[in-house]
Scaffold this motif. Structure first.
Motif, PDB file in Angstrom:
ATOM      1  N   THR B 244      -8.824  -9.525 -54.830  1.00 14.36           N
ATOM      2  CA  THR B 244      -9.445  -9.636 -55.924  1.00 14.36           C
ATOM      3  C   THR B 244      -8.840  -8.502 -57.040  1.00 14.36           C
ATOM      4  O   THR B 244      -8.532  -7.495 -56.570  1.00 14.36           O
ATOM      5  CB  THR B 244     -10.926  -9.680 -56.057  1.00 14.36           C
ATOM      6  OG1 THR B 244     -11.477  -9.867 -57.450  1.00 14.36           O
ATOM      7  CG2 THR B 244     -11.629  -8.324 -55.503  1.00 14.36           C
ATOM      8  N   LEU B 313      -0.427 -15.132 -68.307  1.00 11.62           N
ATOM      9  CA  LEU B 313      -1.708 -14.747 -67.763  1.00 11.62           C
ATOM     10  C   LEU B 313      -2.848 -15.437 -68.604  1.00 11.62           C
ATOM     11  O   LEU B 313      -3.907 -15.896 -67.919  1.00 11.62           O
ATOM     12  CB  LEU B 313      -1.692 -13.173 -67.776  1.00 11.62           C
ATOM     13  CG  LEU B 313      -1.281 -12.558 -66.356  1.00 11.62           C
ATOM     14  CD1 LEU B 313      -1.269 -11.133 -66.524  1.00 11.62           C
ATOM     15  CD2 LEU B 313      -1.959 -12.930 -65.196  1.00 11.62           C
ATOM     16  N   ASN B 336      -6.684 -20.784 -64.331  1.00 18.16           N
ATOM     17  CA  ASN B 336      -6.770 -19.308 -64.246  1.00 18.16           C
ATOM     18  C   ASN B 336      -7.774 -18.440 -65.020  1.00 18.16           C
ATOM     19  O   ASN B 336      -7.688 -17.480 -65.505  1.00 18.16           O
ATOM     20  CB  ASN B 336      -5.328 -18.510 -64.252  1.00 18.16           C
ATOM     21  CG  ASN B 336      -5.486 -17.211 -63.311  1.00 18.16           C
ATOM     22  OD1 ASN B 336      -6.087 -17.253 -62.560  1.00 18.16           O
ATOM     23  ND2 ASN B 336      -4.332 -16.534 -63.688  1.00 18.16           N
ATOM     24  N   ARG B 339      -9.608 -14.509 -64.996  1.00 20.13           N
ATOM     25  CA  ARG B 339      -8.362 -13.698 -65.182  1.00 20.13           C
ATOM     26  C   ARG B 339      -8.174 -13.462 -66.469  1.00 20.13           C
ATOM     27  O   ARG B 339      -8.350 -12.216 -67.229  1.00 20.13           O
ATOM     28  CB  ARG B 339      -7.065 -13.790 -64.350  1.00 20.13           C
ATOM     29  CG  ARG B 339      -5.813 -12.922 -64.636  1.00 20.13           C
ATOM     30  CD  ARG B 339      -6.346 -11.554 -63.978  1.00 20.13           C
ATOM     31  NE  ARG B 339      -6.404 -11.906 -62.549  1.00 20.13           N
ATOM     32  CZ  ARG B 339      -5.373 -11.931 -61.650  1.00 20.13           C
ATOM     33  NH1 ARG B 339      -4.102 -11.888 -61.943  1.00 20.13           N
ATOM     34  NH2 ARG B 339      -5.467 -12.166 -60.293  1.00 20.13           N
ATOM     35  N   ARG B 365      -0.343  -7.039 -63.318  1.00 16.35           N
ATOM     36  CA  ARG B 365      -1.008  -8.276 -63.596  1.00 16.35           C
ATOM     37  C   ARG B 365      -2.497  -8.417 -63.688  1.00 16.35           C
ATOM     38  O   ARG B 365      -3.138  -9.201 -63.148  1.00 16.35           O
ATOM     39  CB  ARG B 365      -0.477  -9.307 -62.607  1.00 16.35           C
ATOM     40  CG  ARG B 365       1.089  -9.396 -62.504  1.00 16.35           C
ATOM     41  CD  ARG B 365       1.543 -10.590 -61.705  1.00 16.35           C
ATOM     42  NE  ARG B 365       0.774 -10.669 -60.144  1.00 16.35           N
ATOM     43  CZ  ARG B 365       1.176  -9.807 -59.283  1.00 16.35           C
ATOM     44  NH1 ARG B 365       2.263  -8.863 -59.527  1.00 16.35           N
ATOM     45  NH2 ARG B 365       0.620  -9.870 -58.152  1.00 16.35           N
ATOM     46  N   GLY B 366      -3.297  -7.221 -64.441  1.00 17.72           N
ATOM     47  CA  GLY B 366      -4.660  -7.219 -64.395  1.00 17.72           C
ATOM     48  C   GLY B 366      -5.136  -6.539 -63.353  1.00 17.72           C
ATOM     49  O   GLY B 366      -6.522  -6.296 -63.131  1.00 17.72           O
ATOM     50  N   HIS B 367      -4.407  -6.111 -62.201  1.00 19.67           N
ATOM     51  CA  HIS B 367      -4.987  -5.248 -61.288  1.00 19.67           C
ATOM     52  C   HIS B 367      -5.270  -3.823 -61.621  1.00 19.67           C
ATOM     53  O   HIS B 367      -4.806  -3.271 -62.599  1.00 19.67           O
ATOM     54  CB  HIS B 367      -4.067  -5.266 -60.230  1.00 19.67           C
ATOM     55  CG  HIS B 367      -4.168  -6.708 -59.503  1.00 19.67           C
ATOM     56  ND1 HIS B 367      -5.304  -6.658 -58.550  1.00 19.67           N
ATOM     57  CD2 HIS B 367      -3.574  -7.643 -59.238  1.00 19.67           C
ATOM     58  CE1 HIS B 367      -5.285  -8.257 -57.937  1.00 19.67           C
ATOM     59  NE2 HIS B 367      -4.101  -8.587 -58.474  1.00 19.67           N
TER      60      HIS B 367
END
Lengths: 457, 457
Positions: B244, B313, B336, B339, B365-367
């Motif tokens: 996640t 994204l 998605n 996110r 990528r959003g991590h």
């Protein structure tokens, strides 16, 4: 190596079927009954075949259990085994030169998935992948893919043609020199050299591009294994290797000339397609030793297993007939037509009972069996090879590894003495070793043709 | 090893993305721009991760090119890469202990094919396979599978639930002791211990049995990577590892407690599911060195690439907006969702421009990104791990192998000094190392329950 020192030679595939091609192989004293879950077993087979300079290893496949029928399933080792694309990917890392061919059906697959996996295998192996393109012969696959009945024969072949077109188109998504990798400018690939397929057909709508680079071989080698009229036409249009079952020299020659004769209308030459019939060798240092090997394995066939396997091959249930009576007249079924016709013809010709017939196919499922000394077997192979019956052979060890060992230790040296088989690989890719051209990128060809047409105008 | 010497420790995955997770990784001076076609590159990464005792390597996947959009495709290295199941099968032979997890979508696959391939990978690797079960986030996959539009969100999750049910059922086709292998009697398998699934549902009709033996782990580990409401429910029902993206401790804790809290209603305990958020570490011996690494790679992002990645994204085209203006209000798309919401919320919270926001996601990528010394990074990981924010982390090297090397050389020793990470593997299978139970065969469980019910009656 000069061309004169290297005349046309026999191509050899090692067709690997877990513990052996004979249905009773697992019961053989030399068989490892854990072979179906042993990667080490396959690693050993692949490395032996490579040390002997086989062109390729070859795996059959079915997207359903192979053997079915009440009470039979439990008596064979065919129920559970490795999936061939995962297995070949693993074998790619423990071999360096040998070709890696896996069967995958066009009937219950999607071309995008298949194109990716074979292109990826070709990358992993440095150019050694081959796809045995088949239509599903095992009708039970249907039940695993949301269907109540098998896709009918004509539809399967129609779909297979289009499937091949999509897969080869996807393999050309990137030109060989598409990747620039210029860190400075930030341009990784040349937009002129990546292509969107945009296929729209009767069975498939596939945009692309494939997300795998064009493979070392340009495209993986396409293999086929159908001997029906439709199968031969599909092969002539698309295949580069054909695997077939031919019992007699005459049948083999007829098939060979028929198929090679179909190539010209697709703009292809005879060298563009290699015909490699299956052969099941029982090799002994003496004829008696070979015969003893054959008799031993045949004695291990349980009648209900033999009967079931024959019924499957014929697409008809024979359990109601006298096992020691003649083979009855059977309606031609939709499924696996050509094989069925060959078998019934053989039974008539040789006056076989049902038992005789099942014993004649339990080993090789209708393939050519040779029982003899290395010299006798080499004579037979040479005769077919020299007389337009075959370009090579797919060797089906009745018991594995023993049957492959025998062929390597006894027959290959004899073929080499005759100058019929290589001492060293000619190249590193499967195409190089089979003597197949590296295909040009179809998008590039089309663009060139367009430019030329414009110049003319 | 006694239990007291081995308290709960951090689980670590090495999430391998060709040349690195950062979109500009390929432009980095240390990057090998041939990584996308180099098996040796992945072999080196896998062997390094194994030497460092990572639990697993992990591959994302998409059945369509990842990056799209006019003029952007050519500026990234994401267009062409290995297919993960073939790659992992090959990596299985050059590693011995590390887990092998590949993403495969339930949206454009058939469960029979997928069940076979993962079971086969589990056999080849001796029990190290894991399947990251996702619904397709890349809507362009639809165009490669005969569709004009992506399958809608609710339908994808509905299909995924049933897909998982079919795959786990197929994996139980053979009981662990189904194979008798009695050469004398000719009985290979026990008919009582092989099972036909006969699944008939809304999306699938699959008979079985699977033609691969039950795998060393019983079943490959099921991983999931969805953080939406539907994703969490699917994970609670079926997943054993969850990947996640969580930015803050508070969010991570909320997610952790939410998901673990859903397990009881499926008869599962907290230990049955490991939560491993992604983390993108920029490690330096000093804070300045870490910051310099971050700044260098960020400077390599071309604006059109960053903008396109952000648009992907968010599921919205941002090319019409001022790049240095605020992030506009966007309609929630089908694709998605979770996110998208996280990103827009982040932009609001931190007052980011479009450029700021794309620079904040191009790497991960959003991590979660961590920029600091080994001690600072270990502090952060430890905090989340000890405070119910994570059971472990999926480590996303911004540039590979450099980013993995840094983590291994600098962060892992620090985690070990704190007793937070293993010195040696606990077992040989992925389940053993993750501390997951080996599942019982569901057919066997049902038969036992039936017998017990009959005894009571």
């Amino acid at each position: 190596m000069s061309h004169s020192s290297n005349p046309r030679q026999i191509k050899l595939g090692a067709f690997l079927m877990t513990d052996g091609h004979h249905i009773a192989a697992w019961r053989h004293p030399q068989a490892n009954p854990y072979a179906h879950v042993s990667f080490e077993h396959f690693k050993e087979l692949a490395q032996k075949a490579e040390a002997a300079k086989f062109d390729t290893i070859f795996f059959a496949d079915s997207a359903a259990a192979w053997v079915d029928g009440e009470g039979v399933f439990a008596h064979t080792s065919r129920g559970a085994h490795f999936e061939p694309l995962t297995l070949l990917s693993a074998l790619a890392t423990v071999t360096t030169h040998i070709g890696l061919i896996a069967t995958q059906t066009t009937t219950y697959n999607e071309p995008y998935h298949l194109a990716r996996k074979f292109a990826s295998l070709d990358q992993i192996s440095g150019g050694r992948a081959g796809w045995n393109l088949v239509t599903s012969a095992n009708g039970r696959e249907a039940f695993n893919f949301n269907r109540d009945a098998h896709v009918v024969f004509e539809e399967r072949y129609d779909r297979a043609h289009e499937f091949a077109e999509v897969v080869t188109g996807l393999w050309d998504s990137w030109e060989d020199d598409a990747f620039i990798r210029d860190k400075e400018s930030g341009l990784f690939s040349d937009p002129e050299k990546s292509h969107v397929l945009s296929h729209v057909g009767k069975h498939f709508k596939v945009r692309g591009p494939l997300n795998v680079a064009r493979s070392p071989q340009g495209r993986p080698v396409i293999v086929q294994a159908g001997s029906s009229e439709e199968g031969k036409e599909l092969a002539a249009a698309t295949a580069e290797v054909v695997f077939t079952a031919q019992q007699t020299l005459q049948d083999a020659q007829h098939f060979y000339n028929d198929l090679k004769g179909r190539l010209a209308k697709y703009g292809r030459s005879e060298d563009d397609l290699k015909i490699m019939p299956g052969v099941l060798p029982y090799v002994g240092r003496t004829q008696q030793e070979a015969r003893d090997k054959f008799d031993l394995i045949q004695s291990l066939v349980l009648p209900k297993v033999g009967l079931s396997q024959l019924s499957n091959l014929l697409g008809a249930d024979l359990s109601g007939y006298d096992i020691d009576g003649p083979v009855p007249d059977l309606p031609l079924t939709n499924n696996n037509r050509s094989r069925q016709a060959l078998l019934v013809e053989q039974a008539r010709r040789e006056g076989l009972t049902i038992r005789d017939l099942y014993l004649s196919v339990t080993g090789g499922r209708g393939h050519w069996q040779l029982i003899g000394t290395p010299e006798q077997i080499a004579d037979e192979l040479e005769e077919r090879f020299l007389n337009r019956g075959a370009d090579g052979f797919n060797v089906m060890g009745p018991v594995l590894p023993a049957g492959l060992d025998d062929f390597i230790e006894l027959v290959i040296p004899e073929l080499r003495r005759r100058g019929m088989f290589r001492h060293e690989y000619e190249g590193r890719t499967l195409r190089e070793n089979l003597g197949l051209k590296r295909p040009e990128n179809s998008f590039k060809v089309k663009a060139r043709q367009l430019r030329e047409a414009e110049l003319v105008r």
